[in-house]
Motif scaffolding. Structure first.
Motif, PDB file in Angstrom:
ATOM      1  N   LYS A 268       0.827  -1.209   0.000  1.00 33.66           N
ATOM      2  CA  LYS A 268       0.000   0.000   0.000  1.00 33.66           C
ATOM      3  C   LYS A 268       0.857   1.252   0.000  1.00 33.66           C
ATOM      4  O   LYS A 268       0.439   2.305  -0.498  1.00 33.66           O
ATOM      5  CB  LYS A 268      -0.923  -0.010   1.224  1.00 33.66           C
TER       6      LYS A 268
ATOM      7  N   GLY B 183      -6.308  -4.433  -2.187  1.00 32.39           N
ATOM      8  CA  GLY B 183      -6.798  -3.116  -1.817  1.00 32.39           C
ATOM      9  C   GLY B 183      -6.847  -2.209  -3.036  1.00 32.39           C
ATOM     10  O   GLY B 183      -6.057  -2.348  -3.966  1.00 32.39           O
TER      11      GLY B 183
ATOM     12  N   GLU C  93      -3.088  -6.027   0.428  1.00 34.50           N
ATOM     13  CA  GLU C  93      -3.228  -5.669   1.835  1.00 34.50           C
ATOM     14  C   GLU C  93      -2.299  -6.532   2.690  1.00 34.50           C
ATOM     15  O   GLU C  93      -2.122  -7.722   2.421  1.00 34.50           O
ATOM     16  CB  GLU C  93      -4.671  -5.854   2.302  1.00 34.50           C
TER      17      GLU C  93
ATOM     18  N   ASN D 240     -11.449  -3.081  -0.466  1.00 37.26           N
ATOM     19  CA  ASN D 240     -10.619  -4.226  -0.834  1.00 37.26           C
ATOM     20  C   ASN D 240     -11.485  -5.404  -1.253  1.00 37.26           C
ATOM     21  O   ASN D 240     -12.691  -5.436  -0.987  1.00 37.26           O
ATOM     22  CB  ASN D 240      -9.669  -4.621   0.305  1.00 37.26           C
TER      23      ASN D 240
END
Length: 435
Positions: A260, A295, A287, A315
């Protein structure tokens, strides 16, 4: 072709009230909404001191059913035709809005019967329940407003996986007709054509990524996925939308996953005056918590605007897949907070909560209301032929629909782009090695 009929069951104006002698002001509560065959939804519920207190006008949840789904449910017994609302007292660990929810302490439940046959006859437009009702298993009361309303949608279906450059059909029941074609390519082989139509430059967010692999005397990293491009054409062969990977998908240091903190990104493009113009930006990553999930975040790019406006942030399971959704009605999908306020009378966001830039929220609120779009995403390694639903109020021309179709293709391909780098992609997605 006409849009497909859908009905939304909208749950709003929730509030709790306990007997006068109760002292529960320090506690907080939330509800779970359950309809058989649909994912459970969750929302906070406010506590009122007296029944005469004003109830906040707010949408807390909604379920959308196609005409075919309504017909199928209506054929079954009544036990399948109800909305169950479970009310919980939040414990110190109960946190609705996250990827998981601590059960908390169940206060009781309310069961609302759904007259599906009446909904079929009217295709929405009816109040199902309104006012105060007793909560089963408790001496408390719940105020609620449950209603059905029409929500027509255009439905599009890919005839194959996006990387195989399939045809795209519009669907209405058993009737299908071709409307678009989808062309997958690598940008390094089509960059000249793209730039001949476009004055776009790479966003600053991706410049550092590209600079890191193009410096003199440097070798590109062995692990990266870049340059993927999708172009949507109408049946005359004219390009009407595109999705271009502008930030490579690369694994985070010491792992084989896209994180992320350094997501890959796509620009969704629409044709302008002899040029491509950016319409949206999709970011995707793996994620690190809450199970193996993909995500994503989708931001709208206003015409001439500097600041983007977040419309979706959620997500999807990497194993079983799910739905990518943009819905400006309620919940954490279009918003950064699950407690954002909405005007129940219009079924849309208040505007002030939308976006991160001052003034940008009201702009998005004017353009996007209620259900915007959704697309199916299959789990990793599964054959994926995305089905895209677009709210009829958001389509005024073929280019409008094509932009959402391109976004759906980019979301579907992001499942592959975020695949573990220790596993090889299918041949259609592997960029040819330079000679």
């Amino acid at each position: 072709m006409d849009p497909c009929p859908f009905v939304r069951i909208v749950i709003g104006n929730l509030a709790l009230r306990f007997p006068e002698k109760s002292n529960l002001s320090a506690l907080s509560f939330y509800c779970k909404f359950k309809v058989k065959g649909f994912a459970t939804q969750i929302s906070d519920v406010s506590l009122l001191a007296a029944e005469s207190d004003a109830v906040e006008s707010k949408v807390h949840g909604c379920f959308a059913l196609s005409k075919a789904e309504l017909e199928k449910l209506a054929e079954k017994s009544s036990k399948f035709s109800c909305l169950k609302i479970e009310i919980y007292r939040r414990t110190s660990l109960g946190t609705p809005g996250c990827g998981f929810v601590n059960p908390g302490k169940l206060l009781g439940c309310v069961v609302v019967q759904l007259d599906l046959k009446s909904m079929l006859e009217n295709m929405g437009k009816c109040v199902i329940e309104n006012g105060w009702v007793m909560i089963g298993g408790s001496d408390a009361k719940l105020h609620l407003n449950v209603r059905a309303e029409p929500d027509p949608r255009f439905v599009f279906r890919f005839d194959g996986e996006p990387e195989c450059s399939p045809q795209i059909f519009q669907v209405n029941g058993n009737v299908t007709q071709p409307v678009f074609t989808c062309k997958f390519s690598f940008r390094n082989s089509t960059e000249r054509n793209l730039r001949s139509r476009s004055s776009l430059s790479e966003p600053s967010t991706s410049a550092s990524c590209f600079n890191s692999v193009t410096g003199d005397g440097e070798h590109p990293p062995k692990k990266e996925r870049k340059g993927w491009s999708i172009t949507i054409h109408d049946l005359s062969g004219s390009p009407v939308a595109a999705a271009s990977m502008v930030t490579p998908f690369v694994p985070s240091p010491g792992s084989d996953r896209v994180s992320k903190s350094n997501p890959g990104a796509w620009l969704i493009l629409r044709p302008g005056h002899s040029t491509w113009r950016p319409w949206g930006r999709l970011e995707a990553w793996r994620e690190s918590t809450g199970g193996d999930r993909l995500g994503y975040r989708f931001d709208l790019i206003p015409d001439g605007g500097i600041d983007s406006i977040p419309l979706a942030n959620s997500n999807i399971s990497k194993k079983s897949g799910g739905k990518f959704s943009v819905d400006i009605t309620t919940g954490p999908t279009p918003m950064t907070s699950p407690n954002s306020s909405f005007d129940f009378s219009s079924g849309s966001g208040s505007g002030s909560e939308l976006g991160s830039a001052s003034g940008s929220g009201s702009w998005a609120h004017l353009l996007y209301r209620g259900f915007v779009m959704s697309s199916t995403v299959q789990g990793e390694g599964k054959c994926s032929k995305p089905e895209v639903e677009v709210g009829v109020q958001h389509v005024s021309c073929a280019e409008d629909a094509a932009a959402f179709v391109a976004l759906a293709a980019a979301m579907d391909l992001s499942m592959d782009a975020c695949r573990s780098f220790s596993r090889k992609l299918r041949k259609e997605l592997r960029q040819p090695e330079p000679e």
